[in-house]
Design an enzyme around this catalytic site. Sequence first.
Site, PDB file in Angstrom:
ATOM      1  NE  ARG A  15      -2.016  -1.762   3.522  1.00  0.00           N
ATOM      2  CZ  ARG A  15      -2.446  -1.967   4.758  1.00  0.00           C
ATOM      3  NH1 ARG A  15      -3.664  -1.568   5.099  1.00  0.00           N
ATOM      4  NH2 ARG A  15      -1.673  -2.547   5.658  1.00  0.00           N
ATOM      5  CE  LYS A  75       0.656  -2.294   9.458  1.00  0.00           C
ATOM      6  NZ  LYS A  75      -0.515  -2.516  10.355  1.00  0.00           N
ATOM      7  CE1 TYR A  94      -5.607   2.292  10.361  1.00  0.00           C
ATOM      8  CE2 TYR A  94      -4.496   1.942   8.263  1.00  0.00           C
ATOM      9  CZ  TYR A  94      -5.653   2.113   8.992  1.00  0.00           C
ATOM     10  OH  TYR A  94      -6.869   2.122   8.352  1.00  0.00           O
ATOM     11  CG  HIS A  96      -2.193  -0.952  15.137  1.00  0.00           C
ATOM     12  ND1 HIS A  96      -3.546  -0.987  15.428  1.00  0.00           N
ATOM     13  CD2 HIS A  96      -2.093  -0.891  13.788  1.00  0.00           C
ATOM     14  CE1 HIS A  96      -4.231  -0.961  14.293  1.00  0.00           C
ATOM     15  NE2 HIS A  96      -3.381  -0.884  13.293  1.00  0.00           N
ATOM     16  CD  GLU A 118      -3.769   2.996  15.465  1.00  0.00           C
ATOM     17  OE1 GLU A 118      -2.852   2.923  16.301  1.00  0.00           O
ATOM     18  OE2 GLU A 118      -3.581   3.328  14.277  1.00  0.00           O
ATOM     19  CG  ASP A 198     -20.636  -7.648  19.882  1.00  0.00           C
ATOM     20  OD1 ASP A 198     -19.687  -7.428  19.124  1.00  0.00           O
ATOM     21  OD2 ASP A 198     -21.067  -6.809  20.702  1.00  0.00           O
ATOM     22  CB  VAL A 239     -12.182  -8.544  20.105  1.00  0.00           C
ATOM     23  CG1 VAL A 239     -12.449  -7.704  21.346  1.00  0.00           C
ATOM     24  CG2 VAL A 239     -13.044  -9.804  20.115  1.00  0.00           C
ATOM     25  CB  ALA A 268      -7.793  -8.474  17.490  1.00  0.00           C
ATOM     26  CB  ILE A 269      -2.715 -10.173  14.961  1.00  0.00           C
ATOM     27  CG1 ILE A 269      -1.346 -10.637  15.431  1.00  0.00           C
ATOM     28  CG2 ILE A 269      -2.671  -9.595  13.561  1.00  0.00           C
ATOM     29  CD1 ILE A 269      -1.362 -11.410  16.736  1.00  0.00           C
ATOM     30  CG  ASP A 270      -2.531  -4.669  12.930  1.00  0.00           C
ATOM     31  OD1 ASP A 270      -1.362  -5.015  12.706  1.00  0.00           O
ATOM     32  OD2 ASP A 270      -3.348  -4.443  12.034  1.00  0.00           O
ATOM     33  CB  VAL A 298      -1.108 -11.613   8.156  1.00  0.00           C
ATOM     34  CG1 VAL A 298      -0.433 -10.494   7.374  1.00  0.00           C
ATOM     35  CG2 VAL A 298      -0.621 -12.974   7.673  1.00  0.00           C
ATOM     36  CG  ASN A 300       1.030  -6.318   6.477  1.00  0.00           C
ATOM     37  OD1 ASN A 300       1.249  -7.453   6.888  1.00  0.00           O
ATOM     38  ND2 ASN A 300       1.667  -5.816   5.431  1.00  0.00           N
TER      39      ASN A 300
END
Length: 364
Positions: A15, A75, A94, A96, A118, A198, A239, A268-270, A298, A300
């Site tokens: 990107r 990123k 971003y 994070h 974010e 949820d 989440v 949600a790994i970021d 992953v 990204n």
Amino acid sequence: MRIGVPTEIKVHEYRVGLVPASVRELTLAGHEVLVQAGAGDGIGCGDADYVDAGARIVATAAEVFAAAELVVKVKEPQPAECAMLRRGQVLFTYLHLAADRAQAEALQRSGAHAIAYETVTARDGSLPLLTPMSEVAGRMSVQVGASCLQKANGGRGVLLGGVPGVAPAKVVVIGGGVAGGHAAEMAHGLRAAVTVIDRSLERLRELDRQFLGAVETRYSTTETIEREVREADLVVGAVLVPGAAAPKLVGEATVRGMRPGSVLVDIAIDQGGCFATSRPTTHAQPTFVLHDVVHYCVTNMPGAVPRTSTFALNNATLPYVRALADKGWERACDEDAGLASGLNVSAGRIVHPVVARALGAVAA
């Protein structure tokens, strides 16, 4: 203002911070835009496209960082990029940070003003710069999950939609927000048996109305999550707690109790991931197997579809880039509380209270 767009250097990140159409809007407004050579190649936009839009092409990232007052990326800055940031410079990307202490400390040392996509908020409390990538990641999660379920890829050998006479796969989506909603839509469209978990009853009602009852909804409790995850073929973790580390909603014992060849996709790994067994992976090596369960983590995900992702992101970020360039970061943040909520690090201090709390720091 002089705006810089470096080439992204994270593994398999294609990107780019600005597309040519965005560059044209900025240059027509009187701003100067510097783009690193090749920055747009991954989305099919060559240097000539940027020149036609009014940009100036420079050879290296060092030139971009040295000249730009505002750096626009996608990123989080990698260590080499953090080292090129300087006091007073503005970084818009971003971040994070809740799951990345090393980056937070590097940004503090730089003295730059780092605004995170974010945590920018809209008047209704939504996250307008996270939403487009959540849409992409939600849709992608089902695509990659379906691939991971194939036997040759380590999965159970289950087709999401089944066929007449054979039951479809069971897909469990934890989190019914933007990403989770899009994951549920894709899985349902492929005729999987879908359950969304949820803690918001109103959101569960919305999903029930959206899918006319064809997608099952469950209120989130520990017992519900454990039961549904153990019975699932594919679990999507979607989440989000804005600015904070993701809660670990699926424990290791629950993962161990899943059927061999089941798949976990952690959107949600970021933010650290919502499965206890998650660890960051890359597009170069996207999966690992633990307790006979395939994990896709992953950091990204939208980078795999960079053209779609970049244009979707620019649709959302351009008004904010314009505001930062037209007014300067201080005035822009003073006049827009939602943009101000994106400010995570400023002049050596962590200023976002949720990020500070996640990192055990004191917000300025």
